[in-house]
Design an enzyme around this catalytic site. Structure first.
Site, PDB file in Angstrom:
ATOM      1  N   GLY A   1       0.731  20.625  -9.600  1.00 30.84           N
ATOM      2  CA  GLY A   1       1.445  21.181 -10.748  1.00 30.84           C
ATOM      3  C   GLY A   1       0.528  21.490 -11.929  1.00 30.84           C
TER       4      GLY A   1
ATOM      5  N   LYS B   1      -2.282  20.108 -24.398  1.00 36.60           N
ATOM      6  CA  LYS B   1      -0.894  20.023 -23.924  1.00 36.60           C
ATOM      7  C   LYS B   1      -0.057  19.155 -24.823  1.00 36.60           C
ATOM      8  CE  LYS B   1      -1.767  20.814 -19.132  1.00 36.60           C
ATOM      9  NZ  LYS B   1      -1.762  20.166 -17.823  1.00 36.60           N
TER      10      LYS B   1
ATOM     11  N   GLU C   1       2.131  -3.700  12.733  1.00 35.06           N
ATOM     12  CA  GLU C   1       1.102  -4.502  12.070  1.00 35.06           C
ATOM     13  C   GLU C   1      -0.293  -4.058  12.527  1.00 35.06           C
ATOM     14  OE1 GLU C   1       1.824  -8.667  12.736  1.00 35.06           O
ATOM     15  OE2 GLU C   1       3.672  -8.661  11.569  1.00 35.06           O
TER      16      GLU C   1
ATOM     17  N   GLN D   1      -1.510   3.880 -12.121  1.00 37.54           N
ATOM     18  CA  GLN D   1      -0.589   2.924 -12.759  1.00 37.54           C
ATOM     19  C   GLN D   1      -1.463   1.833 -13.376  1.00 37.54           C
ATOM     20  OE1 GLN D   1       2.706   3.504 -12.986  1.00 37.54           O
ATOM     21  NE2 GLN D   1       3.106   1.633 -14.125  1.00 37.54           N
TER      22      GLN D   1
END
Lengths: 291, 291
Positions: free
Chosen positions: A223, A188, A36, A94
């Site tokens: 990548g 792409k 912690e 996200q």
């Protein structure tokens, strides 16, 4: 006004303190034997306006929890206005439900930041600026394009700015215009069956004798940039420079980039790096200008 | 009603599903290459009452962030009431400012849990029950004393229950009374200069031929229990059994306990253990009884 340096600042707190001539106090921090985090703000800040610097690079979850603890403590201790400078904002990729039932992680992180007392949030190059609207307070977005342009001009007199995909085009265009360099992007497509991303169309330009500068916001596994680098060489590039505003460089990313012909790697100190091979821009000046 | 198993459940989600005959669905979870957590709740839960099981043992910060992400997702997906079962609640020992300017970490964690949509919170043996008042919703505290008493009775017919300090006395007393065993506690004092904790007064009892059972809520580095174990032997104990409801066992804690003469170590599955030497009580029954 006072600057409080959190547990992960990569020197940005110290730079800002010097540039802005505002005193800096570092948070006291240790890790208990069980893992912690311990946090202490070792000064009286009642009534003060506070600039808190805390980035959320790896380990993201620890840096986020520490950010929440520091922010609420600053407010509990009576600070007036809390501005959190979060140079790299974790979980920003996200930003929507790509699939039913997924967490919109950045929404939760930004929601919590508002609840623990952050009045104003400063983020460097968020993945998508729109996503920051999940934060309920004041917002400042820093694009360190001027500093990056300057560095590119130092390195080459014959650059060609290449966006590795359409999403990165706007950034590449702005930097190219500041430098006065040509630019393009790679079109792409995603294979509907395998999910694999492939180059659909190479830019219809010759890159002969050019130092091609590939620019993206985040370089993680490398990548995308490797693919773009190989394409650049196939179009005649003399050399490839890769720029990531947030250089995460996961696993063997660096090796992968070298193998794809990336000669120079440029990042910023929004994310920690100790790698001497990487040119690291201190983005504190860009932040300071916006405050 | 539905049970959703989080990313850290130690089997409690499965046990509860069986005991209560409520269907269980596991959250989909992976870790991205850069270390961020991915969360997906793979079912429609609109209008449902949800029991979410997620403990926050090591790595606490990751398990907490995942808990926040799962909770907000469950509410975003339209669940009616969200009960979060957090068997081990991290940061519960930082429950006040021991020194000016410290984070009251458990306050922030409980505040966030309320904000991300937890309506009702179930915690097993919190460090101090009072601290849970920082949570704004409904509360349930689980004391698994019946299951622990049963296990002690299985192991010995001549137990003496020993609290390693005054703070642990009430727990020891309740368990001793359930078993019908004698009990006592160790009086300690803190050196004002060094901060070291020493035994001030040993209990005025003979432990001759007794199996001394030392019981605490959290066993972390094992220092407190080792000290108590040595004292028990000096008072004539035949053997020592150590019980920790939350067995964190940091670093070489286990070795330390063995060296201090602890023959048997009992814990529960609020915290992950894969150690075959440890008797692990599944506290799901205690939780199920309270729901």
């Amino acid at each position: 006004m006072i600057i409080i340096g959190g547990t992960a600042t990569n020197g940005i707190d110290e730079s800002l303190s010097k540039i802005l001539s505002i005193p800096l106090v570092k948070v006291e921090n240790k890790i208990f034997p069980d893992g912690e985090s311990y946090i202490r703000v070792p000064l009286s800040i009642r009534g003060e306006d506070v600039l808190l610097v805390q980035t959320t690079d790896y380990p993201q979850d620890k840096h986020l929890i520490e950010l929440f603890l520091i922010a609420e403590t600053i407010k509990d201790l009576g600070a007036r206005k809390l501005t959190a400078i979060v140079p790299y904002l974790a979980y920003s990729r996200q930003d929507r439900r790509f699939k039913d039932g997924e967490a919109v992680s950045i929404k939760t992180i930004l929601h919590i930041l508002g609840e623990v007392g952050v009045d104003s949030l400063v983020v460097v190059e968020p993945h998508k600026p729109e996503e920051l609207s999940y934060f309920k307070g004041e917002l400042k977005i820093i694009h360190p394009y001027h500093q990056i342009s300057k560095k590119i001009k130092e390195l080459t007199s014959n650059p060609f700015i290449l966006a590795p995909d359409r999403g990165a085009l706007e950034r590449a265009r702005k930097i190219a215009e500041e430098i006065g360099a040509p630019y393009s992007y790679i079109e792409k497509e995603r294979d509907r069956n395998t999910g694999e991303v492939r180059i659909k169309e190479a830019p219809n330009v010759s890159l002969k004798d050019k130092d091609v500068v590939i620019i993206d916001d985040i370089i993680s596994t490398g990548g995308t940039i490797s693919q773009a680098s190989k394409l650049a060489y196939s179009l005649g590039a003399k050399s490839v420079i890769a720029v990531g505003i947030h250089l995460l460089l996961v696993g063997d990313a660096k090796e992968r980039l070298r193998e794809a012909g990336v000669k120079t790697l440029i990042g910023t100190n929004t994310v920690k790096t100790t790698d001497k091979d990487i040119i690291t821009i201190d983005i504190s000046h860009s932040i300071a200008l916006s405050l």
